[in-house]
Design a protein around this motif. Sequence first.
Motif, PDB file in Angstrom:
ATOM      1  N   ALA A   1      -6.040  13.674   4.543  1.00 32.50           N
ATOM      2  CA  ALA A   1      -7.338  13.273   3.990  1.00 32.50           C
ATOM      3  C   ALA A   1      -8.088  12.345   4.941  1.00 32.50           C
ATOM      4  CB  ALA A   1      -7.134  12.587   2.642  1.00 32.50           C
ATOM      5  N   HIS A   2      -7.335  11.448   5.622  1.00 28.82           N
ATOM      6  CA  HIS A   2      -7.988  10.534   6.580  1.00 28.82           C
ATOM      7  C   HIS A   2      -8.567  11.310   7.752  1.00 28.82           C
ATOM      8  CE1 HIS A   2      -4.840   7.620   4.908  1.00 28.82           C
ATOM      9  NE2 HIS A   2      -6.004   7.285   4.384  1.00 28.82           N
ATOM     10  N   ILE A   3      -7.752  12.220   8.286  1.00 31.93           N
ATOM     11  CA  ILE A   3      -8.182  12.968   9.475  1.00 31.93           C
ATOM     12  C   ILE A   3      -9.410  13.806   9.140  1.00 31.93           C
ATOM     13  CG2 ILE A   3      -7.412  14.576  11.253  1.00 31.93           C
ATOM     14  CD1 ILE A   3      -5.187  12.820  11.343  1.00 31.93           C
ATOM     15  N   TYR A   4      -9.370  14.476   7.958  1.00 33.49           N
ATOM     16  CA  TYR A   4     -10.516  15.307   7.582  1.00 33.49           C
ATOM     17  C   TYR A   4     -11.757  14.452   7.437  1.00 33.49           C
ATOM     18  CZ  TYR A   4      -7.383  19.231   6.660  1.00 33.49           C
ATOM     19  OH  TYR A   4      -6.475  20.220   6.800  1.00 33.49           O
ATOM     20  N   LEU A   5     -11.620  13.313   6.760  1.00 34.28           N
ATOM     21  CA  LEU A   5     -12.799  12.474   6.536  1.00 34.28           C
ATOM     22  C   LEU A   5     -13.369  11.988   7.873  1.00 34.28           C
ATOM     23  CD1 LEU A   5     -14.780  11.085   4.722  1.00 34.28           C
ATOM     24  CD2 LEU A   5     -13.175   9.233   4.371  1.00 34.28           C
ATOM     25  N   GLU A   6     -12.488  11.594   8.786  1.00 36.99           N
ATOM     26  CA  GLU A   6     -12.970  11.150  10.100  1.00 36.99           C
ATOM     27  C   GLU A   6     -13.740  12.265  10.793  1.00 36.99           C
ATOM     28  OE1 GLU A   6      -9.613   9.658  12.280  1.00 36.99           O
ATOM     29  OE2 GLU A   6      -9.657   7.722  11.258  1.00 36.99           O
ATOM     30  N   GLU A   7     -13.181  13.470  10.712  1.00 33.10           N
ATOM     31  CA  GLU A   7     -13.841  14.620  11.347  1.00 33.10           C
ATOM     32  C   GLU A   7     -15.191  14.896  10.709  1.00 33.10           C
ATOM     33  OE1 GLU A   7     -10.172  17.365  12.716  1.00 33.10           O
ATOM     34  OE2 GLU A   7     -11.607  18.271  11.330  1.00 33.10           O
TER      35      GLU A   7
ATOM     36  N   SER B   1      -9.752   0.497   6.050  1.00 34.87           N
ATOM     37  CA  SER B   1      -9.382   0.551   4.643  1.00 34.87           C
ATOM     38  C   SER B   1     -10.195  -0.403   3.780  1.00 34.87           C
ATOM     39  CB  SER B   1      -7.896   0.271   4.477  1.00 34.87           C
ATOM     40  OG  SER B   1      -7.509  -0.800   5.276  1.00 34.87           O
ATOM     41  N   TYR B   2     -11.002  -1.239   4.397  1.00 41.25           N
ATOM     42  CA  TYR B   2     -11.830  -2.135   3.593  1.00 41.25           C
ATOM     43  C   TYR B   2     -13.165  -2.325   4.301  1.00 41.25           C
ATOM     44  CZ  TYR B   2     -13.118  -6.152   0.766  1.00 41.25           C
ATOM     45  OH  TYR B   2     -13.776  -7.013  -0.059  1.00 41.25           O
TER      46      TYR B   2
ATOM     47  N   ALA C   1     -23.609   3.876  -0.373  1.00 41.01           N
ATOM     48  CA  ALA C   1     -24.119   5.202  -0.718  1.00 41.01           C
ATOM     49  C   ALA C   1     -22.962   6.126  -1.052  1.00 41.01           C
ATOM     50  CB  ALA C   1     -24.927   5.765   0.444  1.00 41.01           C
ATOM     51  N   ILE C   2     -21.895   6.023  -0.273  1.00 40.80           N
ATOM     52  CA  ILE C   2     -20.677   6.754  -0.600  1.00 40.80           C
ATOM     53  C   ILE C   2     -19.849   5.855  -1.510  1.00 40.80           C
ATOM     54  CG2 ILE C   2     -18.524   7.636   0.344  1.00 40.80           C
ATOM     55  CD1 ILE C   2     -20.019   8.603   2.703  1.00 40.80           C
ATOM     56  N   PRO C   3     -19.541   6.322  -2.718  1.00 36.85           N
ATOM     57  CA  PRO C   3     -18.958   5.397  -3.706  1.00 36.85           C
ATOM     58  C   PRO C   3     -17.446   5.317  -3.608  1.00 36.85           C
ATOM     59  CG  PRO C   3     -19.372   7.490  -4.711  1.00 36.85           C
ATOM     60  CD  PRO C   3     -19.745   7.645  -3.282  1.00 36.85           C
ATOM     61  N   SER C   4     -16.937   4.902  -2.463  1.00 41.28           N
ATOM     62  CA  SER C   4     -15.491   4.814  -2.305  1.00 41.28           C
ATOM     63  C   SER C   4     -15.157   3.394  -1.894  1.00 41.28           C
ATOM     64  CB  SER C   4     -15.050   5.842  -1.262  1.00 41.28           C
ATOM     65  OG  SER C   4     -13.685   5.779  -1.056  1.00 41.28           O
ATOM     66  N   ILE C   5     -14.065   3.244  -1.172  1.00 38.67           N
ATOM     67  CA  ILE C   5     -13.700   1.947  -0.605  1.00 38.67           C
ATOM     68  C   ILE C   5     -13.535   2.190   0.880  1.00 38.67           C
ATOM     69  CG2 ILE C   5     -11.972   0.091  -0.612  1.00 38.67           C
ATOM     70  CD1 ILE C   5     -13.004   0.137  -3.279  1.00 38.67           C
ATOM     71  N   GLY C   6     -13.706   1.165   1.672  1.00 37.79           N
ATOM     72  CA  GLY C   6     -13.431   1.294   3.097  1.00 37.79           C
ATOM     73  C   GLY C   6     -14.684   1.377   3.933  1.00 37.79           C
TER      74      GLY C   6
ATOM     75  N   SER D   1      -3.493  -3.202   8.824  1.00 34.68           N
ATOM     76  CA  SER D   1      -3.513  -3.155   7.363  1.00 34.68           C
ATOM     77  C   SER D   1      -3.233  -1.738   6.908  1.00 34.68           C
ATOM     78  CB  SER D   1      -4.812  -3.691   6.776  1.00 34.68           C
ATOM     79  OG  SER D   1      -5.895  -3.127   7.411  1.00 34.68           O
ATOM     80  N   ALA D   2      -2.667  -1.631   5.718  1.00 34.15           N
ATOM     81  CA  ALA D   2      -2.335  -0.320   5.176  1.00 34.15           C
ATOM     82  C   ALA D   2      -3.593   0.528   5.144  1.00 34.15           C
ATOM     83  CB  ALA D   2      -1.764  -0.472   3.781  1.00 34.15           C
ATOM     84  N   SER D   3      -3.433   1.806   5.411  1.00 32.88           N
ATOM     85  CA  SER D   3      -4.622   2.649   5.518  1.00 32.88           C
ATOM     86  C   SER D   3      -5.243   2.869   4.143  1.00 32.88           C
ATOM     87  CB  SER D   3      -4.251   3.978   6.160  1.00 32.88           C
ATOM     88  OG  SER D   3      -3.341   4.656   5.341  1.00 32.88           O
ATOM     89  N   LEU D   4      -6.444   3.411   4.180  1.00 33.19           N
ATOM     90  CA  LEU D   4      -7.195   3.690   2.965  1.00 33.19           C
ATOM     91  C   LEU D   4      -6.358   4.598   2.059  1.00 33.19           C
ATOM     92  CD1 LEU D   4     -10.089   3.478   1.749  1.00 33.19           C
ATOM     93  CD2 LEU D   4     -10.587   5.595   2.906  1.00 33.19           C
ATOM     94  N   PRO D   5      -6.226   4.282   0.760  1.00 37.60           N
ATOM     95  CA  PRO D   5      -5.513   5.213  -0.128  1.00 37.60           C
ATOM     96  C   PRO D   5      -6.107   6.611   0.013  1.00 37.60           C
ATOM     97  CG  PRO D   5      -5.954   3.188  -1.269  1.00 37.60           C
ATOM     98  CD  PRO D   5      -6.625   3.077   0.062  1.00 37.60           C
ATOM     99  N   PRO D   6      -5.274   7.612   0.234  1.00 31.66           N
ATOM    100  CA  PRO D   6      -5.805   8.937   0.568  1.00 31.66           C
ATOM    101  C   PRO D   6      -6.721   9.523  -0.504  1.00 31.66           C
ATOM    102  CG  PRO D   6      -3.402   8.915   0.687  1.00 31.66           C
ATOM    103  CD  PRO D   6      -3.813   7.543   0.360  1.00 31.66           C
ATOM    104  N   TYR D   7      -6.491   9.158  -1.765  1.00 31.85           N
ATOM    105  CA  TYR D   7      -7.372   9.735  -2.782  1.00 31.85           C
ATOM    106  C   TYR D   7      -8.792   9.206  -2.643  1.00 31.85           C
ATOM    107  CZ  TYR D   7      -7.237   5.545  -5.758  1.00 31.85           C
ATOM    108  OH  TYR D   7      -7.372   4.277  -6.258  1.00 31.85           O
TER     109      TYR D   7
END
Lengths: 468, 155
Positions: A133-139, A154-155, A299-304, A327-333
């Motif tokens: 999920a991290h790799i896809y989001l970065e891409e 992650s924050y 605008a993107i309603p997530s964290i990080g 720091s621990a990476s962003l929770p994948p969900y």
Amino acid sequence: MERFFTLEVLKTIPYYHLCIELVLIYCIYWLYFSRPLRNQRRPELTPAEKQKLIDEWQPDPLVPVVEESRDRIVEHLPGSKIIVDRDECLDFGTFNFLALRKDDAVIGAGMKGIRDYGVGSCGPRGFYGTFDAHIYLEEEIANFLGVDEAILYSYGFSTIASAIPAYAKRGDLLFIDEQSNFAIQQGAKASRSKIHWYRHNDMEHLKELLDAQAECEAKNPRKAKVTRKIIIAEGICQNTGTIAQLKTMIDFKYKYKVRVFLDESNSFGVLGETGKGLTEHLNVDILDVDLISAETERAIPSIGGFCAGSAYVVDHQRLAGLGYCFSASLPPYLARAASTALKIIQNEPTRLCRLRANAKFFHKQLQIAVEHSHVFDLTGDDISPIKHLLLTHPNNNENLKAIQSFIQSAQSQGIALVSGEKLEQDRTCKNTSIRLTVSAAFSEDELSSCVSVLSGLIKKLSVSKSAI
Amino acid sequence: MAGVVGTAHSCANPNTNVWNSRGIWISYIIVVLLLHFIILCIPVLTVEWCWTITNIVHSILMYLLMHSVKGTPFHTTDQGSSRFLTGWEQMDGEEQFTEARKFFLSASIVLYLLASFYTKYEYEHFQWNTAALLLSVLPKLPQFHRVRVFGINEY
């Protein structure tokens, strides 16, 4: 060869040589009997001074005294409306620009993510914390912006606060907008670089500072060669809602050989035809900006958050960005949810149009309400979704109280507002403003009703002021 | 800390303690001896010139490696506090008169004394050796810590 071993040669030593050798042998002797020495020794305190320090020491209470809580209780996810302290209000406090916080697709993606991955990532990116999920989001972010690479944090706060010290070190120079947000300030502080603050959005002042620097460099070109210089600005300033003059900065970049970092936290997914941010809005080539960073909490309603730019620049953070490494990476969900939100931004450009229209409409209305009131000034550009009502006559002791009571009475009339309150450590801390955040979820009627409530309250205030 | 170093340790900047690592002093002595033997192998040189050349090469290498190269090859988290310091200055976290500093400073002097002895205190060799001595000893002195004479190697 025999002469060497009988030390016959010693008899032929010329006297100057003997002197030097004796001195050297004495040096070795001196060296071996010298004690280790720290460069900066602490001054020795006299007993009287020690006693004074001990007497002066006041222990902090074990449990700090807490002021009476002004916290308000929010009961459910914010859409255009929000339930605060059991009152249903129009939500002008949450950063919910594109109204994606309550979006079913985004929430659904997050729920599915929890089922697929669980809730945590269990480690930093370098240590078992990297998920697809991290790799896809970065891409996806990199493709969306049209840059080489993006890096996820992650924050949100730690994004720019880690990115700045990854590049700027001791001896480097930062040119930073005076009204920059706290994350930028902390990053600049952690970098240990020399900071030049330029007046808010004042390109003349920035030019003056750069000119002065150029003069210094002409005197000492060897020093200039090893000094990195970076201009740091926010796309939309969180503390005022003003749009940065990126074009001028890019001109300066090539004229004065400085780098430009742009914090797009409030402009990513807001400005530009397709929501790519300030670069698209001003028609600036995104590759001219050395590093773009943004929080995915607006605008993107997530964290990080993420940083984006050329692979050469961004990759450096994978080992040098402290917030990324340690720091621990962003929770994948959450990464999944952010991906979905990004797709929605790309597929539904009407949200952006609505946000822009709302921001402009609201700005116009507010301007009329505030005009000649002598209570508040409206700051920010009309297209910015963040507006600040700034006290016209700030009065240090009364600011917070006045703003709190204003917010309270607005809430009782169904408008949820927040003050632009800041930490004491924040150098922009004045606590003299009310922040209004426009969302795409609002209809024009809702915006008008908000303005009518506000103008009523403002009128009351200005009447009571003039009565005094 | 920095992932590039390969081992886990608590030292922010490995440059500070590399000169205290196990076996580094004896390795240094062996390298200098090797250098000397290699120079001895050159047929046209007399023994005297071999000692003088050893001393000069040693000083020049010392100067280049310890007193002209600055910063560290590692990713450090010290925000570049060693960026403007030479390898010698970073040694032992800038502390003076430490064991390692004493050893390397006296090694240069001992090498000079040996070279003087084996060149039979001849004036020509004396000049070369003394110049080499100054080159390697002066920048090592605590009085020259963080001092850049005539702005040499200042930035």
